[in-house]
Structures are given as structure tokens and as C-alpha cells.
Design a protein around this motif. Structure first.
Motif, PDB file in Angstrom:
ATOM      1  N   VAL A 766     -35.175 -24.381  13.353  1.00  0.00           N
ATOM      2  CA  VAL A 766     -35.938 -23.988  12.166  1.00  0.00           C
ATOM      3  C   VAL A 766     -36.803 -25.140  11.665  1.00  0.00           C
ATOM      4  N   TYR A 767     -36.279 -26.388  11.795  1.00  0.00           N
ATOM      5  CA  TYR A 767     -37.044 -27.529  11.273  1.00  0.00           C
ATOM      6  C   TYR A 767     -38.387 -27.705  11.988  1.00  0.00           C
ATOM      7  N   LEU A 768     -38.506 -27.128  13.204  1.00  0.00           N
ATOM      8  CA  LEU A 768     -39.788 -27.211  13.920  1.00  0.00           C
ATOM      9  C   LEU A 768     -40.890 -26.539  13.110  1.00  0.00           C
ATOM     10  N   TYR A 769     -40.609 -25.353  12.572  1.00  0.00           N
ATOM     11  CA  TYR A 769     -41.618 -24.618  11.812  1.00  0.00           C
ATOM     12  C   TYR A 769     -41.976 -25.365  10.528  1.00  0.00           C
ATOM     13  N   PHE A 770     -40.959 -25.949   9.876  1.00  0.00           N
ATOM     14  CA  PHE A 770     -41.246 -26.741   8.672  1.00  0.00           C
ATOM     15  C   PHE A 770     -42.100 -27.959   9.020  1.00  0.00           C
ATOM     16  N   GLY A 771     -41.759 -28.612  10.147  1.00  0.00           N
ATOM     17  CA  GLY A 771     -42.519 -29.785  10.564  1.00  0.00           C
ATOM     18  C   GLY A 771     -43.967 -29.455  10.866  1.00  0.00           C
ATOM     19  N   ILE A 772     -44.190 -28.344  11.559  1.00  0.00           N
ATOM     20  CA  ILE A 772     -45.556 -27.920  11.878  1.00  0.00           C
ATOM     21  C   ILE A 772     -46.321 -27.593  10.598  1.00  0.00           C
ATOM     22  N   ALA A 773     -45.668 -26.861   9.688  1.00  0.00           N
ATOM     23  CA  ALA A 773     -46.337 -26.484   8.439  1.00  0.00           C
ATOM     24  C   ALA A 773     -46.718 -27.725   7.622  1.00  0.00           C
ATOM     25  N   ILE A 774     -45.794 -28.681   7.498  1.00  0.00           N
ATOM     26  CA  ILE A 774     -46.071 -29.897   6.721  1.00  0.00           C
ATOM     27  C   ILE A 774     -47.203 -30.695   7.365  1.00  0.00           C
ATOM     28  N   THR A 775     -47.171 -30.819   8.691  1.00  0.00           N
ATOM     29  CA  THR A 775     -48.200 -31.600   9.398  1.00  0.00           C
ATOM     30  C   THR A 775     -49.581 -30.974   9.226  1.00  0.00           C
ATOM     31  N   VAL A 776     -49.671 -29.655   9.458  1.00  0.00           N
ATOM     32  CA  VAL A 776     -50.970 -28.976   9.353  1.00  0.00           C
ATOM     33  C   VAL A 776     -51.493 -29.034   7.927  1.00  0.00           C
ATOM     34  N   VAL A 777     -50.623 -28.801   6.960  1.00  0.00           N
ATOM     35  CA  VAL A 777     -51.040 -28.850   5.557  1.00  0.00           C
ATOM     36  C   VAL A 777     -51.544 -30.245   5.196  1.00  0.00           C
ATOM     37  N   SER A 778     -50.845 -31.276   5.664  1.00  0.00           N
ATOM     38  CA  SER A 778     -51.250 -32.657   5.343  1.00  0.00           C
ATOM     39  C   SER A 778     -52.596 -32.993   5.975  1.00  0.00           C
ATOM     40  N   VAL A 779     -52.727 -32.697   7.272  1.00  0.00           N
ATOM     41  CA  VAL A 779     -53.978 -33.025   7.977  1.00  0.00           C
ATOM     42  C   VAL A 779     -55.155 -32.272   7.376  1.00  0.00           C
ATOM     43  N   LEU A 780     -54.962 -30.971   7.149  1.00  0.00           N
ATOM     44  CA  LEU A 780     -56.064 -30.174   6.616  1.00  0.00           C
ATOM     45  C   LEU A 780     -56.412 -30.585   5.191  1.00  0.00           C
ATOM     46  N   SER A 781     -55.420 -30.972   4.428  1.00  0.00           N
ATOM     47  CA  SER A 781     -55.691 -31.414   3.052  1.00  0.00           C
ATOM     48  C   SER A 781     -56.563 -32.664   3.046  1.00  0.00           C
ATOM     49  N   VAL A 782     -56.225 -33.613   3.903  1.00  0.00           N
ATOM     50  CA  VAL A 782     -57.013 -34.847   3.985  1.00  0.00           C
ATOM     51  C   VAL A 782     -58.446 -34.543   4.395  1.00  0.00           C
ATOM     52  N   ILE A 783     -58.609 -33.688   5.419  1.00  0.00           N
ATOM     53  CA  ILE A 783     -59.950 -33.386   5.932  1.00  0.00           C
ATOM     54  C   ILE A 783     -60.779 -32.647   4.890  1.00  0.00           C
ATOM     55  N   VAL A 784     -60.188 -31.656   4.226  1.00  0.00           N
ATOM     56  CA  VAL A 784     -60.926 -30.900   3.214  1.00  0.00           C
ATOM     57  C   VAL A 784     -61.311 -31.793   2.041  1.00  0.00           C
ATOM     58  N   MET A 785     -60.386 -32.633   1.596  1.00  0.00           N
ATOM     59  CA  MET A 785     -60.700 -33.507   0.462  1.00  0.00           C
ATOM     60  C   MET A 785     -61.784 -34.522   0.825  1.00  0.00           C
ATOM     61  N   LEU A 786     -61.781 -34.988   2.078  1.00  0.00           N
ATOM     62  CA  LEU A 786     -62.859 -35.877   2.528  1.00  0.00           C
ATOM     63  C   LEU A 786     -64.192 -35.149   2.548  1.00  0.00           C
ATOM     64  N   ALA A 787     -64.166 -33.853   2.995  1.00  0.00           N
ATOM     65  CA  ALA A 787     -65.403 -33.065   3.014  1.00  0.00           C
ATOM     66  C   ALA A 787     -65.936 -32.835   1.604  1.00  0.00           C
ATOM     67  N   ILE A 788     -65.050 -32.823   0.617  1.00  0.00           N
ATOM     68  CA  ILE A 788     -65.481 -32.676  -0.777  1.00  0.00           C
ATOM     69  C   ILE A 788     -65.906 -34.035  -1.348  1.00  0.00           C
ATOM     70  N   PHE A 789     -65.189 -35.086  -0.948  1.00  0.00           N
ATOM     71  CA  PHE A 789     -65.437 -36.414  -1.524  1.00  0.00           C
ATOM     72  C   PHE A 789     -66.791 -36.986  -1.088  1.00  0.00           C
ATOM     73  N   ALA A 790     -67.165 -36.787   0.182  1.00  0.00           N
ATOM     74  CA  ALA A 790     -68.377 -37.419   0.726  1.00  0.00           C
ATOM     75  C   ALA A 790     -69.638 -37.042  -0.044  1.00  0.00           C
ATOM     76  N   PRO A 791     -69.967 -35.748  -0.236  1.00  0.00           N
ATOM     77  CA  PRO A 791     -71.189 -35.434  -0.998  1.00  0.00           C
ATOM     78  C   PRO A 791     -71.075 -35.798  -2.478  1.00  0.00           C
ATOM     79  N   THR A 792     -69.858 -35.739  -3.026  1.00  0.00           N
ATOM     80  CA  THR A 792     -69.662 -36.106  -4.432  1.00  0.00           C
ATOM     81  C   THR A 792     -69.968 -37.591  -4.640  1.00  0.00           C
ATOM     82  N   LYS A 793     -69.481 -38.421  -3.720  1.00  0.00           N
ATOM     83  CA  LYS A 793     -69.715 -39.861  -3.816  1.00  0.00           C
ATOM     84  C   LYS A 793     -71.200 -40.178  -3.745  1.00  0.00           C
TER      85      LYS A 793
END
Length: 807
Positions: A766-793
Motif C-alpha cells: 500500500v505504501y507504494l501508492y502513497f509514495g507515488i502520490a506524494i512524489t507526483v504531488v511534490s514534483v508537480l507543485s514545484v513545477i506549477v509554482m515555478l511556472a507562476i513565479f517566473a512571469p510574476t517576477k
């Protein structure tokens, strides 16, 4: 005339913004190409019509019981063929590899044993000679064969006198009686067709072999009626023999399906829908991104559009002005995608014919066919609708008064802001869903590629064989024949070891001195019969001894077990001479442990450690089976190693049946790893492309949103707001869309994971699914926030005086 002016204007806008045009085309071509190639590839494998006349009425027949599709037995067919009235044509055949001997060597060729009427069923006549007739199937008939056009050309050089030629097939001199047309490989990959002897129908219900069945129902009879009648007839025959031969108690039925569906046991449609759903999500994501980019340009002209509408322009005129950019990009993208997919399909055709002998099923021909072309047009029309028409229609049907008074110079309207937020949330949801599902697929592929097998197949050949039970009905006869074959193989100077085994699946084990609440609570352990030394395939002895010639019928029944089993049930002590019961052929057999061997991978440990499941090996001299997988290890650099088995087989008995051709034991394993590697690469490639689409789309939307709020940024800075506060404001607003999109994706992934976890019998932790979910959420969060931060800056660095004058 006005439409022509709009088209020219759209071309002018696109040429003035080459970077925008190239980026939009790239996004669109990627999404269209992935979706179109996936559809064409799977359609060819699962649904493409058989290249024979009246293919739509030709049906493969399977027997349904125990929740699976199975083959019909010769006994069942022989007892129902005269009683069923729903079929205009009804027959059986058997697919086998046929050995074509040429001087001291030879080759394995895919072939079929068929009845008279088989070629008539396929509505195809030979280009030379005749087909198999009733007299060819009779017991004792002269051996004859039909050959494919390809065999005629490659082996007989297209000799016009082919009908007077003979071939050495399976060690028997066989007369060629006909040549089939070019490309005819019915029912699947066959290139040689031999008569199916009537003798196979003389076996009892218990000993009868399984055969593929085909049929064509009578005019006026439905498929359901034919299935019901045939199923009842087969079940009646089976039930009559259940008690007589102590056979498993099943209720049997019949199922008619296309040959394409039968090839995948009816699961092809599920795979087709699932993989196409993934590719359509990619296309939808691409459409959203293209629509976002076009919408951003439309929003820039929103006030211009409102003014045009106020001056009397009709909605249709405004839609035409706004949508032609998208129509041109979508059309060009669709054409380029068709060209790209056509080239990819041609490469796939070449790759499959080089990777798989014979190129796979004879209807597998990948090319730019009519279905792919029509689907490409349909995808392009959908793209135009989603990416061009809808944004243009929304903008053209705006509330003029609201638009003209909403927002000051350079400010973003409430409506435009709301649309932008919805689109960003949708993008995050789609990308997160694709990445979560793709991560599970990638993990499975990676796991299969890097499996630790626990054995060694270096220089080992494998042969799957079956002793004909109608010729050798008694177990001792079968054992004597196999022993003779094994000795003939061992006598070859290049052979250093021979072992045969037959996997009996998981058997119920009862340990001495243990109390069990029920039969279900007893351990189920993989059980394999063995004749020979397991060291041949790299399974080494740890304690005790291997089986010998003394472990035979009439003597004490013995077993070897894996290290994992010894440690699990007899920790800290020797397992040798311990006894337990193992259920084989529905009978509990008491066996004594004489040896312990190293662990190896089996079906129960496919995704786990080698020691997570156990193995029981029993002597094949005590538990005899007509089917065996023979492994023999040769010296390095042995030439024509497969000929060693065939020569031994011909010296022993030419009637021994080969299920598959003799080949390197590692071949299937490497093919599986190659296919898993391809799946992994495709999964990562698709995920990366989806992520790239998200970055482009979110960045484009955010950049446009920030640009429209530049005037607001200038005012905030003028009244004392710091760059940090302004940046945090934009990031917080973007984080809300991120949380909503990710939250919805995680909920959907949780539901899918729950179903997958149950379907795979909880094979993944079961921990595999939690690990995948946490990893994808973390990576995508960083990428999306960078995509928002760049034009704002970039916006906050603009001088306030310039920002206040920004239009």
C-alpha cells in the motif's frame, strides 16, 4: 469575401508571431500524434478485419468455465459436432511449430493441423494444387502438406514443379499438395498446414487434447442462440464424465468471438479502451493548452471585439475573425500529425517483422489506412472545436457593456480571470492524473526489467514438449519414452546437463503437527515436478541431495524445498527428513524432504523478494505428466544447439509433439524485458510530454494573466507594496488552483489504486501508492509554482512609471 479577408488576417497574425505559432504547433502535433498512433496501433491488433472474404462472419469458438476462456477438447467436439444445428460450418484445428529439416539442420515454422473444410471456411483457394480433403485426415493416410507462398519462394525457390516435391516435416517425408496465396497465414501465423488425423478424436474424455475451434452460424441464427445451444451440448458431454474420471466440477458454456478478440482471451477491448483513454487525455490536454494560448490572444483583443460588436458586427462575423488562427493551426497540425504517424506506423511494421518471427498475426499490418485517416480527421475536427471555435464563440458572445466597463486600462476582467483559473485547475488535474497512473505503470515496468531471477539460463536451451497420450496412454509408458529422450540428449558431447520440469501451480500444503482452522487457511505453495539436476538451470543444492533414479513409483515419495520454505517452517533446525502433505491432482501426498535448494523467482514472487514465497519440488518419476519443459545446458559457442534436441527426438519418437520451437531459455525472458522496457520508455515519454504541455499551458496562462494585471502591479508598487508581497499574492492565488486540481486527481487516483490493488490480489504494498502520490504531488507543485513565479517576477521588476502606462 469577408471570410477570405479573415483568413488572410489570421495568416498575417501567425507570421508576425513565429515563436507563438511554432510553440502552438508543437504542442498540437505532439498531442494529436500520440492519440492517433495509439488508436491505429491498437486498432490493428484488436479490431482490424481479417484479410479474407466474409471475415465478419468467421468466428473463433471458446469454451467458458471457471471464469476463463478455454479450448474445446477433441472428445467434446467429436460428441457435439453432429448434434448442434446452429452452425453452417464447425471445425477444429491445432497450432504447432513444424520442423522443416534441411540436410543436417533445419528450422521451426509456424503451422497448423487442420481438417477438411478449413480452407473453405476461410473462403480462400490455393494458387497451385488442392486443399486438404477428407481422405487426408483418415488414420494411416499418406502424409501431405500445403505450404504458404512465402515457403514456396524461400525454401523451393518458387519451383513450378512444387506439387511433385516432398519436404521433411517433423522427421517425416511429406508430399506438397498445394500452395496458398501470398500473405495467407490463416488462422494466425501459419505457413504450413498438415492434416489433423481422425485418430485424435479416439481419446477418452480424460486424455483428450485441447483444440482451437471455429465456426460460422446459419443464416437467421443469432450468435447468442448458437452460444446457448453449443454451450449446453458441451456441458452435457462434460457432466457425463465428471464422476467417471474424477474430473473437476465445472459448468461449461460456449463463447463466439472474432479471431482478433480470441487472441487476447477477450481482454483486447479493455486494453484498447484503457490505453486510448490515456491518449485521449493527452489530446484533451493538448487541446486545452492550444485553446489557452489562443484564448490569451483572444482576450488581448476582447475590448476590440466588444467595440466591433457595439458598432454592429454580427456574432458569426466576430467568430470568423477570431477562430481562423486556431483553424489554421489545427489543420496544419493535423496534416503534419498524419504524416508523422504514417512514418511511425511504417517503422512499426518494419520493427515488428524484425522483432517477432513472421511479424505476428497475419492481419497485423501497420500503415496509414482508411480508419487511421478518418480518425485523424475526426481528431482534427475535435481539436478545431475545442481549441478554436469555443474560445472564439465565447469571446464573440460576451456581454458588450460588461466588457467595456469591466476593468481599467491594463486590468484583467473578472470573467477572464475566472476562465484563466478554471483552465489552470483543469490542466493541473489532467496532468496529475496522467502522471499518477503513468508512475504506477512505470514502476511495474521497472520492476519487471530488473527482476532478480534466482536462476541461470546461460547457454541453456528450452523445449516444450508433450508425449502423445493416445499412443502412450499409461504413465509408465510416457515415463519410459521421456527417459529415453533424456538419455539421447545427454549423450551429445556438447551437453553438460539436462533437467525437465512441469509447474503444477500452487498446491495446498499441510505441515505435520500444525492445526488449521480450515482448508483455506493452509499455505499454498508453488509446486514443480523435476526430472534431473536443478543445477542445470542454476538452482543449486544447499543441503541434502538431488533426486535420483531411486525416487520413483513404488518408493517413498520425496521432495526438495526452497531455502525460504526451510527457514519459514523449520527455523534454526534442519528441514531434511521432515515430512508434510502436498495436494497434487486432488490427492494429498505425504512427502519427505531430501534436499534444500536456492530460491528462485516464481509466479508468487513476481514483484517481491526471492525469499518472499516458497517452492516445493517433487520427483517427476513419482508424479508423471505427459507435458514437460526440457532444459539442457550446452558448452559455450555450441553451433546449432537446437538441433541437439530435434535429433534426440527423432531418434526416440518422431510423434513427440512440440508446443513451441526449441530456443534459448532466456529468449522469452529477454523479450518480456524488452517489451517492458519499451512500455517504460513510452510511459516516461508520455508523462514527460504531458508535463511539458502543462508547463507551456500554465506558463502561457499565467504570463497572460500577469500581463493583464501589470497596471494593477504598478499601482500596488506605487502605494508602497513590496515586490515580495506582490509575488506572494500571485503565488497564493495560483496555489488555490493547484490544491483543487491536485486534490481532485489524488481522489481519482485513490479510487483507481483501490481497484487495482484488489485486482492484483494486493501484490503491491500500500505504501507504494502513497509514495507515488506524494512524489507526483511534490514534483508537480514545484513545477506549477515555478511556472507562476517566473512571469510574476518579471512583472514586478518593471518600473512603476512604465507599469502605470502599460496597455
Amino acid at each position: 469575401m469577408s471570410m477570405l479577408i479573415d483568413i488572410k488576417y489570421a495568416f498575417r497574425l501567425l507570421f508576425k508571431a513565429p515563436k507563438f505559432t511554432a510553440m502552438t504547433l508543437g504542442v498540437l502535433i505532439g498531442g494529436l500524434s500520440i492519440s492517433l498512433f495509439t488508436f491505429s496501433f491498437l486498432y490493428t491488433m484488436v479490431y482490424k478485419p481479417l484479410p479474407i472474404p466474409e471475415a465478419e462472419t468467421a468466428k473463433a469458438i471458446t469454451v467458458e468455465f471457471d471464469g476463463n476462456y478455454n479450448l474445446i477438447t477433441g472428445y467434446e467436439y467429436n460428441n457435439v459436432k453432429e448434434s448442434v444445428t446452429s452452425f453452417a460450418e464447425f471445425g477444429v484445428y491445432d497450432n504447432r511449430n513444424i520442423r522443416l529439416s534441411v540436410e543436417q539442420s533445419g528450422k521451426d515454422i509456424s503451422g497448423s493441423y487442420v481438417q477438411n473444410g478449413f480452407f473453405e471456411f476461410s473462403r480462400t483457394e490455393p494458387i497451385l494444387g488442392r486443399t486438404i480433403q477428407t481422405q487426408d485426415n483418415k488414420i494411416g493416410a499418406s502424409p501431405v502438406a500445403l505450404i504458404s507462398y512465402e515457403i514456396w519462394q524461400s525454401e523451393l525457390n518458387g519451383d513450378e514443379g512444387v506439387l511433385s516435391k516432398s519436404l521433411m516435416l517433423n522427421g517425416v517425408i511429406t508430399d506438397v499438395i498445394g500452395v496458398m496465396p501470398k500473405g495467407y497465414l490463416f488462422p494466425n501465423t501459419s505457413q504450413i498446414w498438415l492434416p489433423l488425423s481422425d485418430s485424435v478424436f479416439n481419446a477418452t474424455a480424460e486424455q483428450s487434447e485441447n483444440y482451437f475451434a471455429y465456426g460460422r452460424v446459419n443464416a437467421g441464427t443469432t450468435i447468442e442462440q448458437a452460444e446457448l445451444e453449443l454451450g449446453q451440448a458441451i456441458n452435457q458431454v462434460y457432466q457425463q464424465n465428471v464422476a467417471l474420471y474424477n474430473m473437476p466440477e465445472f459448468e461449461k458454456g460456449a463463447k463466439l468471438m472474432s479471431f482478433q478478440a480470441a487472441q487476447t482471451n477477450g481482454q483486447g477491448s479493455i486494453v484498447f479502451v484503457f490505453l486510448n483513454a490515456i491518449s485521449w487525455l493527452i489530446l484533451l490536454l493538448a487541446c486545452i493548452n492550444v485553446g489557452n494560448l489562443l484564448l490569451a490572444r483572444t482576450i488581448e483583443r476582447q475590448k476590440e471585439t466588444a467595440i466591433r460588436a457595439a458598432l454592429g458586427a454580427t456574432s458569426s462575423r466576430l467568430v470568423s475573425q477570431l477562430m481562423w488562427e486556431g483553424v489554421i493551426i489545427s489543420t496544419v497540425g493535423g496534416i503534419l500529425s498524419l504524416l508523422l504517424v504514417g512514418a511511425a506506423l511504417d517503422y512499426t511494421e518494419i520493427a515488428f517483422h524484425s522483432w517477432i518471427p513472421g511479424g505476428g498475426s497475419f492481419w497485423w499490418h501497420w500503415s496509414m489506412d482508411l480508419q487511421t485517416l478518418l480518425m485523424g480527421i475526426a481528431f482534427t475536427v475535435v481539436t478545431i472545436l475545442l481549441s478554436a471555435f469555443l474560445p472564439a464563440w465565447r469571446s464573440a458572445n460576451q456581454d458588450i457593456n460588461t466588457t467595456l466597463r469591466d476593468g481599467t486600462r491594463g486590468a484583467q476582467s473578472k470573467k477572464a480571470g475566472r476562465i484563466s483559473r478554471i483552465l489552470v485547475t483543469s490542466q493541473v488535474f489532467l496532468v496529475a492524473t496522467l502522471m499518477l497512473i503513468g508512475s504506477v505503470s512505470a514502476y511495474i515496468s521497472h520492476k519487471l526489467i530488473n527482476l532478480e531471477m534466482g536462476d541461470d539460463y546461460s547457454y541453456v536451451m528450452s523445449a516444450r514438449m508433450s508425449i502423445p497420450e493416445n499412443k502412450y496412454p499409461e504413465p509408465m509408458q510416457q515415463l519410459a519414452l521421456f527417459q529415453s529422450l533424456k538419455e539421447n540428449i545427454e549423450q551429445h558431447p556438447q551437453v553438460v546437463g539436462v533437467v525437465a520440469n512441469d509447474w503444477r501451480r500452487q498446491s495446498t500444503v499441510t505441515l505435520e503437527g500444525k492445526d488449521y482452522a480450515s482448508e483455506e487457511s493452509k499455505p499454498k505453495i508453488d509446486t514443480i515436478t523435476v526430472i534431473g539436476d536443478t543445477k542445470t538451470v542454476g538452482i543449486d543444492l544447499v543441503a541434502g541431495r538431488q533426486f535420483t533414479h531411486l525416487d520413483k513409483l513404488g518408493h517413498r515419495k520425496t521432495a526438495m524445498i526452497s531455502q525460504s520454505m526451510a527457514k519459514r517452517y523449520w527455523p534454526g533446525e534442519s528441514a531434511l527428513e521432515k515430512s508434510f502433505q502436498v495436494k497434487i491432482d486432488d490427492k494429498n501426498e505425504k512427502v519427505f524432504i531430501v534436499g534444500v535448494v536456492t530460491d528462485r523467482l516464481n509466479a508468487s514472487t513476481m514483484f517481491a523478494r526471492l525469499d518472499s514465497a516458497d517452492e516445493v519440488y517433487v520427483s517427476g518419476l513419482q508424479f508423471i505428466n505427459s507435458f514437460q519443459i526440457v532444459y539442457y545446458r550446452t558448452l559455450p559457442n555450441t553451433q546449432n544447439a537446437e538441433e541437439i534436441f530435434y535429433q534426440a527426438m527423432f531418434d526416440t519418437d518422431r510423434s513427440i509433439e512440440m508446443t513451441y520451437s526449441v530456443q534459448l531459455a532466456s529468449k522469452n525472458r529477454n523479450m518480456m524485458r524488452d517489451s517492458m522496457g519499451l512500455m517504460s520508455n513510452v510511459t516516461f515519454g508520455t508523462g514527460f510530454f504531458a508535463l511539458l504541455l502543462a508547463m507551456v499551458g500554465i506558463y502561457g496562462l499565467t504570463a497572460n494573466s500577469v500581463a493583464q494585471r501589470t497596471h494593477e502591479v504598478g499601482i500596488r508598487r506605487a502605494v508602497g507594496a513590496s515586490d515580495k508581497n506582490i509575488t506572494q499574492m500571485f503565488l497564493k492565488q495560483g496555489a488555490r488552483q493547484l490544491v483543487i486540481g491536485l486534490g481532485l486527481a489524488v481522489v481519482l487516483f485513490a479510487l483507481i489504486s483501490f481497484g487495482f490493488h484488489k485486482f492484483t490480489e494486493e501484490i503491491f504494498p500500500v505504501y507504494l501508492y502513497f509514495g507515488i502520490a506524494i512524489t507526483v504531488v511534490s514534483v508537480l507543485s514545484v513545477i506549477v509554482m515555478l511556472a507562476i513565479f517566473a512571469p510574476t517576477k518579471r512583472a514586478v521588476k518593471m518600473e512603476p512609471s512604465i507599469a502605470l502606462r502599460y496597455e
